[in-house]
Scaffold this active site. Structure first.
Site, PDB file in Angstrom:
ATOM      1  N   LYS A  56       0.886  -1.335  -0.034  1.00 32.65           N
ATOM      2  CA  LYS A  56       0.032  -0.040  -0.086  1.00 32.65           C
ATOM      3  C   LYS A  56       0.943   1.434  -0.016  1.00 32.65           C
ATOM      4  O   LYS A  56       0.593   2.534  -0.662  1.00 32.65           O
ATOM      5  CB  LYS A  56      -0.846   0.192   1.150  1.00 32.65           C
ATOM      6  CG  LYS A  56      -1.610  -1.031   1.340  1.00 32.65           C
ATOM      7  CD  LYS A  56      -2.968  -1.454   0.756  1.00 32.65           C
ATOM      8  CE  LYS A  56      -3.675  -2.616   0.714  1.00 32.65           C
ATOM      9  NZ  LYS A  56      -4.760  -2.729  -0.088  1.00 32.65           N
TER      10      LYS A  56
HETATM   11  C1  LIG Z   1      -0.939  -7.562   2.159  1.00 31.68           C
HETATM   12  C2  LIG Z   1      -2.167  -7.726   1.367  1.00 31.68           C
HETATM   13  N1  LIG Z   1      -2.003  -8.387   0.174  1.00 31.68           N
HETATM   14  C3  LIG Z   1      -3.005  -8.496  -0.653  1.00 31.68           C
HETATM   15  C4  LIG Z   1      -4.245  -7.666  -0.466  1.00 31.68           C
HETATM   16  C5  LIG Z   1      -5.079  -7.532  -1.575  1.00 31.68           C
HETATM   17  O1  LIG Z   1      -5.295  -6.521  -2.450  1.00 31.68           O
HETATM   18  P1  LIG Z   1      -6.415  -5.969  -3.136  1.00 31.68           P
HETATM   19  O2  LIG Z   1      -7.307  -5.630  -2.209  1.00 31.68           O
HETATM   20  O3  LIG Z   1      -5.865  -4.643  -4.029  1.00 31.68           O
HETATM   21  O4  LIG Z   1      -7.009  -6.857  -3.760  1.00 31.68           O
HETATM   22  C6  LIG Z   1      -4.219  -6.750   0.437  1.00 31.68           C
HETATM   23  C7  LIG Z   1      -5.312  -5.593   0.913  1.00 31.68           C
HETATM   24  O5  LIG Z   1      -6.031  -5.325  -0.118  1.00 31.68           O
HETATM   25  C8  LIG Z   1      -3.257  -6.828   1.702  1.00 31.68           C
HETATM   26  O6  LIG Z   1      -2.883  -5.800   2.560  1.00 31.68           O
HETATM   27  N1  LIG Z   2      -6.526  -5.134   2.313  1.00 31.58           N
HETATM   28  C1  LIG Z   2      -6.888  -3.824   2.268  1.00 31.58           C
HETATM   29  C2  LIG Z   2      -8.486  -3.580   2.188  1.00 31.58           C
HETATM   30  C3  LIG Z   2      -8.748  -2.176   1.733  1.00 31.58           C
HETATM   31  O1  LIG Z   2      -8.281  -2.123   0.351  1.00 31.58           O
HETATM   32  P1  LIG Z   2      -7.941  -0.929  -0.548  1.00 31.58           P
HETATM   33  O2  LIG Z   2      -6.841  -1.475  -1.478  1.00 31.58           O
HETATM   34  O3  LIG Z   2      -9.241  -0.646  -1.236  1.00 31.58           O
HETATM   35  O4  LIG Z   2      -7.299   0.183   0.117  1.00 31.58           O
HETATM   36  C4  LIG Z   2      -6.513  -3.345   3.615  1.00 31.58           C
HETATM   37  O5  LIG Z   2      -5.171  -4.005   3.972  1.00 31.58           O
HETATM   38  O6  LIG Z   2      -6.744  -2.336   4.143  1.00 31.58           O
END
Ligand SMILES: Cc1ncc(COP(=O)(O)O)c(C=O)c1O
Ligand SMILES: N[C@@H](CCOP(=O)(O)O)C(=O)O
Length: 462
Positions: free
Chosen positions: A112
């Site tokens: 993120k």
């Molecule tokens: C460590 C981790 N892997 C994978 C994901 C999945 O990513 P996305 O929600 O963009 O599909 C998340 C959160 O969303 C995450 O925090």
């Molecule tokens: N896995 C995410 C969930 C929120 O997803 P986002 O990509 O829309 O911000 C988290 O760790 O908060």
């Protein structure tokens, strides 16, 4: 570049307005009116660029003249100066078939940071330039919250409130969010699931009167800036694979909200020669079922070893649906209304075949996740976090014998020691994580009740 809504009821707006709008005012998601195309010769030029220069080139396609060149370069430089690796998102070769794209070298040890360091700086830039009030409201299953808070803590003109599901995030994730004591930060621990938290904030963003009165801004992947920043590492990683242009290159993506994998889809639509997108889920496998059966329907919620992916309703699914349905916004709007009413969307056989041409999927159960962590640790001396382990397990299941695969490593294993310990592996915590355990925590536990949350927001947001 102009931005439109997947539901077709928002006037075209520019990039900065799209960032401020977050969720489209008609309840849809913002997308570029046209996807910029990158030629093969341009790709060749880009393959030599540093991460920052590549980000500049890609961002410019969407931002145009809205941010002057030198200021955009400065924002990018500041955003990636906080990363511990000079390559920002380095790629490790594990075997001849498998590469791991390490996305966890930012301040909070999760992918993120790649987008949220930039978005935090962008909000500070907009606040200063346009005198905008930035009141951020976000939902997290653990990583987005920590990363967003880190991206804006202490920044003038910005307040941030994050909702997380009480006792359903890892200890390190909880500490990363709740040990921050800056007065512009508020953490609400909701007695519910991530889907409850996300549902609440989406309702509040869709209430345009409330949203405009309190200047609500989004940091979740409903904000197109998040997706944009996440496309960059698909290009960067592809360029790091040996003889990529002579091979079929897949990406395996641990998936929850469909944000990260949608960024890969966008990169492909821009011209990156991605062969297949492998979608990895855990027991919360709505997206795996969609790709295999064409039915999008939430199932029962499960707590898993990969808690950040404990998501049933995936925000960015709507963006994919828009493109799958040939950019027919009216149809998307009616399907999303049907989903709200009936809790299910079914696509026809033609669209299912189209989906399966590009996507493969595998839902990784708990035992397989732990077994993958143990096996890669023993055989390759490489410690996977449980989300990345889902990505690697899906690679093993879905990758063809003549294909290579880049698996996105979305978090550092130290964030999920509860799962790593189950594999009888002792890991050393990075110093930044170790020190969290000595700090006091600041959070309010609230019921899964929108009215209670709204009252707290009204007091917190000026
Ligand atoms: C460590 C981790 N892997 C994978 C994901 C999945 O990513 P996305 O929600 O963009 O599909 C998340 C959160 O969303 C995450 O925090
Ligand atoms: N896995 C995410 C969930 C929120 O997803 P986002 O990509 O829309 O911000 C988290 O760790 O908060």
């Amino acid at each position: 570049m102009e931005f439109i809504s997947t539901r077709g009821k928002v006037e075209k707006i520019g990039f900065l307005d799209a960032v401020l709008m977050g969720l489209a005012d008609d309840g849809g998601l913002l997308i570029p009116s046209e996807i910029p195309q990158v030629s093969a010769s341009k790709l060749k030029e880009w393959s030599q660029l540093s991460y920052q220069d590549l980000a500049y080139e890609i961002f410019s396609l969407y931002i145009g003249e809205e941010i002057p060149k030198n200021e955009l370069k400065q924002l990018i430089a500041e955003s990636y100066a906080t990363f511990r690796d000079p390559e920002v998102t380095p790629v490790r070769k594990i075997t001849d078939k498998l590469y791991v794209l390490e996305l966890f070298h930012g301040p909070t040890f999760a992918f993120k940071d790649v987008a949220l360091q930039f978005l935090g700086n962008l909000y500070a830039y907009i606040s200063k330039k346009q005198n905008e009030i930035i009141n951020i409201l976000g939902a997290t299953s653990g990583d987005t919250g920590a990363s967003a808070i880190e991206g804006v803590r202490g920044k003038e003109g910005i307040r941030i409130c994050i909702l997380h599901p009480h006792q359903k995030v890892s200890k390190v994730q909880e500490l990363q969010m709740t040990t921050v004591h800056d007065e512009n930060v508020m953490n609400l621990a909701v007695k519910g699931t991530f889907d409850d938290c996300q549902g609440m904030i989406k309702d509040l963003f869709a209430d345009t009167v409330f949203k405009n009165q309190y200047h609500l801004r989004a940091i979740n992947s409903i904000n197109f800036a998040r997706i944009l920043a996440q496309t960059v590492y698909y290009f960067y990683a592809y360029f790091k694979v040996q003889n990529a242009d002579e091979q079929k290159v897949n990406f395996s993506v641990p998936t929850g909200n469909f944000g990260d994998i949608f960024a890969g889809y966008l990169a492909k639509r821009m011209g990156l020669p991605v062969n297949k997108l492998i979608l990895a889920t855990n027991e919360n496998n709505i997206l795996e079922r969609f790709i295999k059966e064409g039915v999008y329907k939430p199932g029962q919620f499960h707590m898993t070893y990969s808690p950040s992916m404990d998501i049933q309703v995936a925000s960015n699914f709507e963006r994919y649906l828009y493109y799958l349905l040939d950019e027919n916004a009216e149809l998307v709007a009616s399907l999303m209304a049907q989903f709200k009413k009936e809790g299910q969307i079914t696509i026809n056989q033609e669209n299912l075949a189209k989906t399966q041409e590009l996507f493969a999927a595998h839902g990784v159960m708990g035992a397989e996740c732990l077994q993958t962590i143990s096996a890669y640790y023993q055989q390759h001396q490489y410690l996977l976090d449980p989300h990345t382990a889902c990505g690697v397990a899906a690679f093993e299941q879905c990758n063809g014998s003549d294909e290579v695969c880049i698996t996105l490593s979305t978090a550092h294993p130290a964030k999920f020691n509860e799962s790593i310990e189950r594999c009888n592996i002792e890991q050393t915590y990075p110093e930044q994580i170790k020190q969290l355990f000595d700090k006091p925590q600041y959070q309010q536990v609230v019921d899964n009740d929108q009215d209670e949350v709204v009252e707290l927001l009204k007091k917190f947001f000026v």
